[in-house]
Design a protein around this motif. Structure first.
Motif, PDB file in Angstrom:
ATOM      1  N   LYS A  13       5.199  12.013  -1.758  1.00  0.00           N
ATOM      2  CA  LYS A  13       3.847  12.401  -2.150  1.00  0.00           C
ATOM      3  C   LYS A  13       3.095  12.994  -0.959  1.00  0.00           C
ATOM      4  CE  LYS A  13       2.873   8.231  -4.045  1.00  0.00           C
ATOM      5  NZ  LYS A  13       4.057   7.468  -4.419  1.00  0.00           N
ATOM      6  N   ASN A  59       3.349  10.484   2.032  1.00  0.00           N
ATOM      7  CA  ASN A  59       3.804   9.119   1.806  1.00  0.00           C
ATOM      8  C   ASN A  59       5.011   9.232   0.889  1.00  0.00           C
ATOM      9  OD1 ASN A  59       4.210   6.452   1.236  1.00  0.00           O
ATOM     10  ND2 ASN A  59       2.191   6.097   0.332  1.00  0.00           N
ATOM     11  N   LEU A  88       0.832  -1.202   0.000  1.00  0.00           N
ATOM     12  CA  LEU A  88       0.000   0.000   0.000  1.00  0.00           C
ATOM     13  C   LEU A  88       0.865   1.249   0.000  1.00  0.00           C
ATOM     14  CD1 LEU A  88      -2.659  -0.836   2.714  1.00  0.00           C
ATOM     15  CD2 LEU A  88      -3.016  -0.785   0.255  1.00  0.00           C
ATOM     16  N   ILE A  89       1.859   1.235   0.880  1.00  0.00           N
ATOM     17  CA  ILE A  89       2.708   2.419   1.021  1.00  0.00           C
ATOM     18  C   ILE A  89       3.473   2.670  -0.270  1.00  0.00           C
ATOM     19  CG2 ILE A  89       4.704   3.348   2.273  1.00  0.00           C
ATOM     20  CD1 ILE A  89       3.656   1.766   4.756  1.00  0.00           C
ATOM     21  N   ALA A  90       3.957   1.576  -0.876  1.00  0.00           N
ATOM     22  CA  ALA A  90       4.804   1.741  -2.059  1.00  0.00           C
ATOM     23  C   ALA A  90       4.018   2.149  -3.298  1.00  0.00           C
ATOM     24  CB  ALA A  90       5.560   0.440  -2.329  1.00  0.00           C
ATOM     25  N   ARG A 117      -9.183  12.373  -6.004  1.00  0.00           N
ATOM     26  CA  ARG A 117     -10.271  11.464  -5.626  1.00  0.00           C
ATOM     27  C   ARG A 117     -11.504  12.313  -5.374  1.00  0.00           C
ATOM     28  NH1 ARG A 117      -6.534   8.782  -6.823  1.00  0.00           N
ATOM     29  NH2 ARG A 117      -5.616   6.983  -5.753  1.00  0.00           N
ATOM     30  N   GLU A 164       0.701   3.612  -3.616  1.00  0.00           N
ATOM     31  CA  GLU A 164      -0.354   4.619  -3.624  1.00  0.00           C
ATOM     32  C   GLU A 164      -0.056   5.703  -4.655  1.00  0.00           C
ATOM     33  OE1 GLU A 164      -0.547   7.220  -0.278  1.00  0.00           O
ATOM     34  OE2 GLU A 164      -2.723   7.420  -0.381  1.00  0.00           O
TER      35      GLU A 164
END
Lengths: 698, 218
Positions: free
Chosen positions: B88, B85, A383-385, B110, A387
């Motif tokens: 990002k 993240n 998920l982290i990588a 989104r 997104e």
């Protein structure tokens, strides 16, 4: 915080409008013209212009005492199917099919053949071979060779006679009750040429002219239709991509009109949908929630209520959670999103925010009706990588595992405190189509309904309807048969009382074992029958194949729709096989005993679009002879299911479904039970999730 | 790092509006944090832009703010940073739209309907300094729930220097124009980037239906 509000120059972001997105004009494609028969054609003659794959068109056409309502579906890129309800002197049903042999080339025309009204009484019975060629951007010319009705004007001896003399005579192949394929008369008898031209004036308007090879003998004989000329003229207006309106001058005597509504299941309102943004993925961090206890080593689980509230605010109902080692497992119900893949994606992102740092792996168990559908394992690092990375959905899918979820619920149960009693009052409208005397019989009124959840997998549900129409004087007769009247007296139910208990039952769902699902429903299951219905389904999570068995004891309800029953009861049940083909088609075969005690099988085939639209057809053959069954010879129909989210743009799990039956009679009739297992669980299994996996990051 | 959790808390707080819910200590904490970040606006629910936005108000907020305009829709909103993240950063409006930028270049939206689901921007970011040619993909979600990947050939050119002012604060920026051509459409993005690499202002294409957005870092 702020909401988007109207933009004013003074407070707007300074932008330098230098270049707008230059949309190269989309390939200029001329849409199919729908004829008065409601499928591809000119006016009354067919053409070889296939509608776009998947298009669903409903057409109503009227001229000179002829009324036709046609539903046409582009089953496959080359195959068109139509179902028609029409009136000449009486109401009649007919099916057409057209196959596109080849598409138009630079020099060669498009080529197609068709069978019109090829099942049943054959009032429109015709076969044809038709070619269409486009000249320039705005002229389309079609011409063909027709048999049957299309060979009735100045017909010449069938050229197929060179193959076999029998082609030269067209036998009458239909039986009194209709319903059989008229294969014995296909392409037989005299043939004739027909043709026409479509001239497009601009994007919205077109004028049409054709030479019809149909002499309209039946209409002339039965309703005194006057036919003076083989030439028809028309004009069509397409105010939008979805609508075609037409006006015509027919056969030198009559004026006609038509209206077509064409729906494309492949496009949806608001493209990817107006679903609110999901929580973003959070890198692992020592947040407050992450430090909260997850019930490890007997400590109280303060993390679960937070998770439950966050999930609830995003449309999920948390049922339980547990952390063991580096794995966190949650069981939940997706109450908002049509796609369980989207649900998995959203819940996984919520977990990335709230799971303890030590957790590397999420196991998500979506449920419906309280039973776990699958266990989907997603790695936190994935998920982290990925997104917002390119091709992220497919790359996550490649790293995701699907497994059965029949095991025990997660250790820490959570009760969202959602009200377990829900009720509502709403208007209803029903239409009973195609009973022998009326094209349709409508009813409108108010419906009060409730649902009480005893436990997530045990529901009590009921509804009461009160009609605002006085139907006590209706003539509800559908001609009798030798079978018990299990369906044909449908109109008597509630006719005197104007309403009553529509249904009232308790349903319990379960997971008796790996790959197994169960249901028991007890009570007033439907308008005409009560009793008990039991069902068991075997469907591995990753399987395209499923087998189910249903056994019911049904008693016929009183006409007053109260609590009483009539003196008719029956054991009915089926063994069902389901198969989901690679290309989106889904087949179902049910073999067993029907409500009238007849034994046979129902065959169904649906085209299931990835976004949830379903269009299908079914037929039932039982040991009831066609003449005993009565009109239609056997039960058959088409069905459409439309996911509401694709119409309104905002997320919802609701669907709207319609079944068009030729004429429901007593043979091949099934008990109607809400919440059959396959429909409940299918969306949570690997195949369906993969179909909609594009929504994972939505 | 904390911001993501705060956003989760905001959702939890919203969910608890019904009488059936009690307010947990954590929610209270979260609410306090949000009010602190955005002043009275978030507590009262009135749009911040109803009151004139000032440099002082921006400074008083303890979270990064971004102002985005959807040009086709003639709408503008103030967004706060919800999570980061890697490189990002995801920003949220209060009505449930999110925009994600990787080093200032749009990689995701989104809630618009015609959303961008993902994009590779390494080429674009690398070309910011000295210009260059590169391919870029944008992923969209089609009506059948399938990811539609579109590839664009892009050229970035530094067209000049400009000093821009955003709420009383001035930035010396280089103006970079990115022109991308795909099979069915072409678009031009403009970035105002300072020497440290921060893009303070930009105009970027989202999707065929959603058109362009403009943003300013506050």
């Amino acid at each position: 915080m702020t909401k988007f509000h109207r933009y004013t120059g003074s407070i707007g972001v300074v932008v330098v409008a230098t270049l707008s997105a230059t949309l190269l004009s989309a390939q200029d494609d001329w849409r199919t013209t729908y004829s008065l028969y409601g499928n591809q054609g000119i006016i009354d003659m067919p053409s070889a212009v296939a509608p776009p794959d998947g298009e669903i068109a409903s057409t109503v056409a009227v001229f000179g005492g002829n009324e036709r309502a046609t539903f046409t579906f582009q089953l496959l890129p080359r195959l068109t199917g139509s179902f028609r309800y029409s009136q000449i002197d009486t109401y009649d049903r007919s099916f057409d099919i057209q196959y596109q042999i080849s598409d138009e080339g630079q020099y060669l025309p498009a080529l197609a053949f068709g069978l019109r009204d090829f099942i049943g009484t054959g009032r429109f019975s015709a076969e044809y071979l038709v070619a269409t060629k486009t000249f320039g951007p705005n002229v389309r010319v079609s011409g063909g060779l027709g048999w049957g009705r299309l060979g009735s004007l100045d017909g010449f001896t069938n050229p197929l006679g060179v193959l076999d003399d029998r082609f030269e005579v067209r036998p009458d192949d239909s039986i009194d009750t209709g319903g059989t394929v008229l294969a014995g008369q296909f392409f037989r008898g005299d043939a004739a040429f027909f043709g026409g031209v479509e001239w497009r004036l601009n994007e919205d308007w077109a004028v049409l002219a054709e030479y019809s090879s149909d002499i309209y003998q039946r209409e002339t004989d039965l309703i005194g239709f006057e036919r003076k000329s083989p030439l028809n003229f028309g004009v069509t207006w397409n105010p939008s991509e979805m609508v075609q309106l037409g006006a015509y001058y027919m056969y030198g005597t009559e004026v006609g009109v038509s209206a077509t509504l064409a729906l494309d299941p492949k496009t949806r309102t608001a493209e990817g949908g107006l679903d609110s943004a999901p929580l973003p993925v959070l890198e692992r961090a020592a947040g407050v929630a992450a430090a909260a206890s997850w019930g490890v080593n007997g400590a109280p689980a303060s993390g679960v209520p937070v998770l439950g509230q966050v999930m609830q605010s995003d449309g999920f109902r948390l049922l339980g959670a547990e952390v063991s080692g580096n794995t966190m497992r949650v069981r939940y119900e997706n109450t908002v999103y049509r796609s369980e893949a989207q649900g998995v994606g959203r819940v996984a992102r919520i977990l990335s925010q709230l799971a303890p740092d030590t957790v590397d792996r999420f196991i998500l168990e979506p449920t419906q009706r309280g039973i776990a559908l699958s266990a989907v394992t997603v790695q936190r690092e994935t998920l982290i990588a990925l997104e917002n990375e390119p091709d992220a959905a497919a790359r996550v899918l490649a790293r995701t595992r699907f497994a059965d979820a029949a095991g025990p619920a997660p250790v820490i149960a959570y009760d969202a405190g959602a009200p377990s009693f829900l009720w509502g009052v709403s208007p209803y409208a029903t239409v009973t189509l195609f009973d022998g005397n009326n094209p349709f019989r409508g009813d409108v009124g108010l419906e009060a309904s409730f649902e009480y959840e005893v436990r997530p997998n045990i529901l009590i549900s009921g509804s009461y309807r009160q009609s605002v129409l006085d139907r006590s004087d209706d003539d509800p007769s559908i001609s009798a048969s030798t079978l018990p009247p299990v369906r044909r007296e449908v109109a008597l139910f509630g006719a005197d009382t104007g309403g009553g208990i529509e249904d009232l039952y308790i349903a319990a769902y379960g997971r008796p074992g790996r790959d197994l699902y169960s249901r028991v429903s007890l009570g007033y299951l439907e308008r005409q029958f009560g009793g008990i219905s039991t069902e068991l389904l075997w469907k591995p999570v990753n399987s395209r194949f499923a087998v189910g068995a249903e056994l019911n004891y049904a008693i016929r309800r009183d006409f007053d729709l109260g609590f009483g029953f009539q003196d008719y009861d029956v054991i009915t049940g089926h063994v069902s096989g389901y198969y989901a083909f690679d290309n989106g088609f889904q087949a179902q075969v049910d073999v067993g005993q029907y409500l009238a005690g007849d034994i046979g099988a129902t065959f169904g085939l649906d085209r299931v679009f990835d976004n949830g639209w379903k269009v299908g057809a079914f037929f039932t053959l039982t040991d009831v002879p066609f003449e005993d069954f009565g009109e239609g010879s056997f039960d058959k129909g088409i069905r459409i299911e439309i996911p509401v989210d694709s119409l309104i743009g905002t997320p919802t799990r609701r669907t709207t479904a319609t079944t068009l039956r030729s004429l429901e009679r007593d043979g091949g009739a099934r008990l109607r039970v809400n919440g059959r297992l396959y429909d409940v669980i299918d969306g949570g299994h690997q195949d369906q999730m993969t179909q909609t996996w594009g929504r994972f990051w939505r | 790092m904390k911001t993501g959790f705060i956003f989760a808390g905001v959702l939890a707080a919203l969910a608890a509006c019904g009488p059936l819910h009690t307010v947990s200590p954590i929610e209270g904490l979260v609410r306090g944090a949000v009010s602190g970040a955005l002043g009275d606006d978030s507590a009262s629910g009135t749009p911040a832009a109803a009151a004139p936005l000032t440099r002082a108000a921006i400074e008083a907020a303890d979270r990064d703010l971004l102002r985005i305009s959807l040009i086709e829709r003639e709408a503008t909103a103030l967004l706060s940073l919800a999570a980061t993240n890697g490189t990002k950063a995801t920003w949220f409006t209060s009505d449930g739209l999110s925009f994600t930028f990787d080093r200032g270049v749009l990689v995701g939206t989104r809630g618009l309907g015609a959303d961008v689901l993902g994009s590779d921007v390494d080429g674009a970011v690398a070309a910011m300094r000295r210009g260059g040619n590169y391919a870029r993909t944008l992923d969209f979600l089609d009506g059948l729930d399938q990811i539609e990947r579109r590839v664009y050939q892009c050229v970035s050119v530094r067209t000049g220097e400009e000093t821009i002012t955003i709420f009383e604060r001035s930035y010396r920026t280089a103006v970079v124009e990115e022109t991308c051509t795909g099979e069915t459409e072409a678009f031009k993005n403009t970035y105002w980037r300072d020497s440290a690499g921060t893009i303070w202002q930009s105009r970027q294409w989202i999707s065929p239906t959603a058109g362009f957005l403009g943003y300013q870092r506050l």
